[in-house]
Write a protein that holds these residues in place. Structure first.
Motif, mmCIF file in Angstrom:
data_model
loop_
_atom_site.group_PDB
_atom_site.id
_atom_site.type_symbol
_atom_site.label_atom_id
_atom_site.label_comp_id
_atom_site.label_asym_id
_atom_site.label_seq_id
_atom_site.Cartn_x
_atom_site.Cartn_y
_atom_site.Cartn_z
ATOM 1 N N LYS A 30 0.833 -1.208 0.000
ATOM 2 C CA LYS A 30 0.000 0.000 0.000
ATOM 3 C C LYS A 30 0.865 1.254 0.000
ATOM 4 O O LYS A 30 0.666 2.156 -0.817
ATOM 5 C CB LYS A 30 -0.910 -0.021 1.227
ATOM 6 N N GLU A 31 1.859 1.313 0.889
ATOM 7 C CA GLU A 31 2.697 2.514 0.963
ATOM 8 C C GLU A 31 3.467 2.731 -0.334
ATOM 9 O O GLU A 31 3.578 3.865 -0.811
ATOM 10 C CB GLU A 31 3.672 2.411 2.140
ATOM 11 N N LEU A 32 3.992 1.648 -0.905
ATOM 12 C CA LEU A 32 4.779 1.809 -2.127
ATOM 13 C C LEU A 32 3.907 2.202 -3.317
ATOM 14 O O LEU A 32 4.300 3.022 -4.157
ATOM 15 C CB LEU A 32 5.565 0.524 -2.433
ATOM 16 N N GLU A 34 1.188 3.919 -3.114
ATOM 17 C CA GLU A 34 0.814 5.316 -2.916
ATOM 18 C C GLU A 34 1.949 6.243 -3.334
ATOM 19 O O GLU A 34 1.717 7.278 -3.962
ATOM 20 C CB GLU A 34 0.424 5.554 -1.454
ATOM 21 N N ASN A 35 3.166 5.854 -3.036
ATOM 22 C CA ASN A 35 4.303 6.668 -3.474
ATOM 23 C C ASN A 35 4.382 6.723 -4.992
ATOM 24 O O ASN A 35 4.669 7.771 -5.565
ATOM 25 C CB ASN A 35 5.615 6.109 -2.912
ATOM 26 N N ALA A 36 4.119 5.576 -5.625
ATOM 27 C CA ALA A 36 4.184 5.532 -7.086
ATOM 28 C C ALA A 36 3.127 6.453 -7.689
ATOM 29 O O ALA A 36 3.384 7.156 -8.670
ATOM 30 C CB ALA A 36 3.999 4.093 -7.575
ATOM 31 N N SER A 80 8.634 15.073 0.441
ATOM 32 C CA SER A 80 8.623 16.194 -0.493
ATOM 33 C C SER A 80 7.205 16.732 -0.632
ATOM 34 O O SER A 80 6.939 17.602 -1.434
ATOM 35 C CB SER A 80 9.106 15.701 -1.859
ATOM 36 N N LYS A 81 6.278 16.160 0.159
ATOM 37 C CA LYS A 81 4.866 16.426 -0.132
ATOM 38 C C LYS A 81 4.242 17.554 0.673
ATOM 39 O O LYS A 81 3.230 18.106 0.259
ATOM 40 C CB LYS A 81 4.080 15.128 0.017
ATOM 41 N N ILE A 82 4.815 17.855 1.816
ATOM 42 C CA ILE A 82 4.340 19.041 2.522
ATOM 43 C C ILE A 82 5.536 19.857 3.010
ATOM 44 O O ILE A 82 6.615 19.320 3.260
ATOM 45 C CB ILE A 82 3.403 18.713 3.723
ATOM 46 N N PHE A 94 -1.237 11.164 -1.324
ATOM 47 C CA PHE A 94 -1.383 10.041 -0.402
ATOM 48 C C PHE A 94 -0.462 10.233 0.798
ATOM 49 O O PHE A 94 -0.837 10.103 1.935
ATOM 50 C CB PHE A 94 -0.997 8.734 -1.091
ATOM 51 N N GLY A 95 0.809 10.504 0.483
ATOM 52 C CA GLY A 95 1.809 10.586 1.538
ATOM 53 C C GLY A 95 1.903 11.987 2.106
ATOM 54 O O GLY A 95 1.453 12.951 1.497
ATOM 55 N N PHE A 96 2.450 12.109 3.273
ATOM 56 C CA PHE A 96 2.749 13.425 3.875
ATOM 57 C C PHE A 96 3.519 13.241 5.161
ATOM 58 O O PHE A 96 4.109 14.158 5.695
ATOM 59 C CB PHE A 96 1.464 14.223 4.160
ATOM 60 N N GLU A 99 7.163 8.835 6.564
ATOM 61 C CA GLU A 99 7.507 7.760 7.490
ATOM 62 C C GLU A 99 7.643 6.401 6.840
ATOM 63 O O GLU A 99 8.287 5.517 7.388
ATOM 64 C CB GLU A 99 6.394 7.638 8.547
ATOM 65 N N ALA A 100 6.995 6.236 5.679
ATOM 66 C CA ALA A 100 6.873 4.893 5.141
ATOM 67 C C ALA A 100 8.222 4.265 4.810
ATOM 68 O O ALA A 100 8.550 3.182 5.298
ATOM 69 C CB ALA A 100 5.959 4.902 3.924
ATOM 70 N N LEU A 101 9.012 4.954 3.994
ATOM 71 C CA LEU A 101 10.275 4.332 3.585
ATOM 72 C C LEU A 101 11.189 4.110 4.775
ATOM 73 O O LEU A 101 11.830 3.051 4.897
ATOM 74 C CB LEU A 101 10.967 5.180 2.509
HETATM 75 MG MG MG Z 1 4.571 7.559 1.135
#
Ligand code: MG
Ligand code: ADP
Length: 601
Positions: A30-32, A34-36, A80-82, A94-96, A99-101
């Motif tokens: 899911k996290e990957l 969303e990053n894509a 890089s998202k916020i 999706f991300g902000f 933390e995921a990676l």
């Molecule tokens: Mg992410």
């Protein structure tokens, strides 16, 4: 010894965060994914081995990362998202959390390659369980590939809690297909242990994507939802009531294209169906809800599975309305050809009893409103249009139009209904035929009528020539006393004598004629057996009344009686299910009949 407070080292902090974000292999997927998607990938492929326990690889052709970013991406809170606190209140990616990676890299071995458009060489970053990254060159096209292997190799407890490969794979398939439903214009593939499991080419709309994910059969049973006002935009698909499922797990909800779970909004969908869902059945729904970014807080759940609205009750109310409108505007109630075709217009082969369809053009189809949701009607905001014409209700109108003669001459000889085995009514409908269970149908009709009379006026009763005296047990008498008013409104006239005796001297007119004297007795026994459940007193009375007072299996019905019953049935709120949850109608579509006779399509 006094405890000393220490700040946890970064690696340990990451592992703790990972505990929240990365629950199982599907969470990594899911996290990957969303990053894509955040990186504007147009083609995303996912590959897993052994349910993701051995390997998860997600590849995209998105914007990629510079070497500097590719390393930084693994830092905790690196995103890089916020940029600022303000951004936190308007999250469109999706991300902000950044933390995921970092989390994934603390509990698995990660191998990332990436190249941004403007970079001359790609970058490869390898991290083993939070050790310093090893950075090298990598030849590759624009985009990013993240390979995660040996998940939880350093967290034995987590590893132990992983389920079988099949179960973990199922979760992964579900994550990929759910995400893919919101992004029809992105191509997704999923390979499981070397086998192509999902292959979803880019398409232009959500329906086509949903077909590819959910299958044609299900999607053919769905009706569209659209709604828009100043607060929200809602679109999607919900199942016809007769396609509802036994489990609640088929509700997909996307808020601004983010898949989320929300009990409240799932409930709004359920409520939207009113009483037309069979008991213990749940709708299938795919709902996309778009709302201003500042009306929704996505920073609620570490895995971002839940959101909070600034005004949830307003969103709830909109969704409920959207569902009702969708159901009201669709052909959930099938079109019934009630207008008797003129016999003179029919070929001899199409005489009663033959299966030849009369020319559909000869049957006039009128539309009338049937209120599926009593409540909506009372609020005065009902706008639906239904497609069934109760013949009786329109008799007068037809007379004025000079068509009464046709009907009269055919009276008692309507050709579109047949009784089978004194138990079922066969009805030809526009796209096939229906079998109606006569007892179940009458049960539904009487149930609604009984509720209605108890709520509004008193029903007419018929005086019994010989009043019936019943000796009841004390608890039964208590029941009679408790429900005395309801019985009265329903049309029973009762007198209590002494401790144990009830005299019934009138019964409701709407009860069928047979066995009226024992009807009351049966109802009392039934009431006594019935667990209280969540039913209101009126509903319990109506339920027992309707199951005993009506037409039974084995009763022969005249054409007129069948007509009346079918008309009444389709004027009820829920013609498909009895109040007890049994089906009333089964339909056989013409297509299916053709298929069985192996007609060329
Ligand atoms: Mg992410
Ligand atoms: P978040 O998504 O919350 O920002 P992540 O840890 O998932 O945090 O990712 C950190 C950063 O790494 C992202 O903000 C993004 O800049 C970069 N990144 C991660 N995956 C990709 C990818 N597939 N393509 C491009 N950039 C990515």
């Amino acid at each position: 010894m006094a405890d000393k407070i220490k700040v946890l080292p970064g690696k340990l902090a990451n592992m703790i965060a990972a505990g929240e974000v990365i629950e199982r292999p599907a969470s990594v997927v899911k996290e990957l994914l969303e990053n894509a998607i955040d990186a504007d990938g147009q083609r995303v492929s996912v590959e897993v081995r052994s349910g993701g326990k051995q390997l998860i690889r997600v590849m995209d052709n998105g914007r990629g990362m510079s070497r500097e970013d590719a390393v930084l991406a693994f830092e905790r809170h690196a995103t890089s998202k916020i940029d600022s606190e303000d951004d936190l209140y308007r999250i469109g990616t999706f991300g902000f959390r950044g933390e995921a990676l970092a989390s994934i890299a603390s509990v698995a071995r990660v191998d990332l390659t990436s190249r941004a458009e403007e970079e001359t060489a790609g970058t490869r970053v390898r991290i083993d369980g939070g050790a310093p990254p090893r950075v090298t060159d990598a030849g590759r096209a624009r985009g990013t590939t993240v390979a995660v292997s040996q998940l939880f190799y350093n967290v034995p407890v987590r590893r132990k809690f992983l389920r079988t490969t099949a179960t973990e794979t199922r979760h992964i398939v579900s994550v990929v297909s759910t995400t893919a439903m919101a992004y029809p214009d992105i191509a997704f593939t999923l390979t499981v242990d070397g086998r192509d499991t999902l292959s979803l080419p880019a398409v232009s709309n959500a329906y086509t994507r949903a077909q590819a994910v959910m299958g044609n059969t299900l999607m053919n049973q769905m009706i569209p939802v659209t709604f828009e006002d100043e607060l929200v935009k809602i679109h999607g698909f919900i199942s016809r009531p007769d396609a509802a499922r036994v489990s609640r797990t088929h509700q997909y909800l996307f808020i601004n294209l983010r898949p989320v779970s929300s009990r409240a909004l799932n409930h709004a969908v359920y409520e939207g169906y009113g009483s037309i869902l069979p008991r213990d059945r749940y709708p299938v729904s795919i709902i996309f809800l778009n709302i201003d970014l500042d009306q929704v807080d996505v920073n609620v759940h570490p895995a971002k599975r839940e959101v909070r609205f600034s005004d949830e009750s307003r969103v709830y109310e909109r969704l409920l309305r959207a569902i009702r409108l969708a159901l009201q505007n669709s052909d959930v109630v099938p079109v019934f050809e009630t207008d008797t075709p003129d016999v003179s217009e029919m070929t001899p082969a199409a005489a009663p009893g033959s299966a030849t369809a009369p020319d559909p053009g000869s049957a006039v189809n009128r539309r009338t409103q049937i209120d599926l949701f009593g409540a909506t009607n009372r609020d005065g905001n009902h706008s639906g249009e239904w497609t069934y014409t109760p013949a009786a209700a329109e008799q007068g109108e037809r007379d004025e139009e000079g068509q009464g003669a046709v009907r009269e001459s055919n009276d008692g000889e309507t050709v579109s209904l047949w009784q089978l085995h004194n138990a079922y009514i066969l009805a030809q409908v526009k796209d096939g035929f229906m079998l109606i269970d006569q007892h179940a149908a009458h049960e539904r009709v009487l149930f609604e009528r009984a509720l209605n009379t108890m709520a509004h006026e008193s029903a007419p009763s018929q005086q019994l020539l010989f009043p019936v005296t019943l000796d009841l047990m004390v608890p039964q008498i208590a029941l009679v006393q408790e429900h005395f008013d309801h019985f009265g409104k329903l049309g029973f006239s009762l007198k209590l004598f002494g401790e144990q005796t009830v005299v019934v001297d009138a019964v409701p007119c709407m009860a069928s004629n047979q066995g009226v004297d024992t009807l009351f007795h049966r109802m009392i026994e039934n009431l006594q057996e019935q667990p209280e459940k969540a039913l209101k007193a009126e509903e319990r009375i109506a339920l027992t009344f309707s199951s005993h007072a009506g037409i039974r299996k084995g009763d022969a019905l005249s054409q007129q009686e069948m007509n009346g019953l079918v008309n009444d049935l389709f004027a009820t709120e829920m013609p498909y299910v009895t109040p007890g949850g049994r089906p009333i109608v089964v339909r056989m579509p013409l297509e299916e009949i053709d298929r069985r006779f192996k007609k060329p399509q």
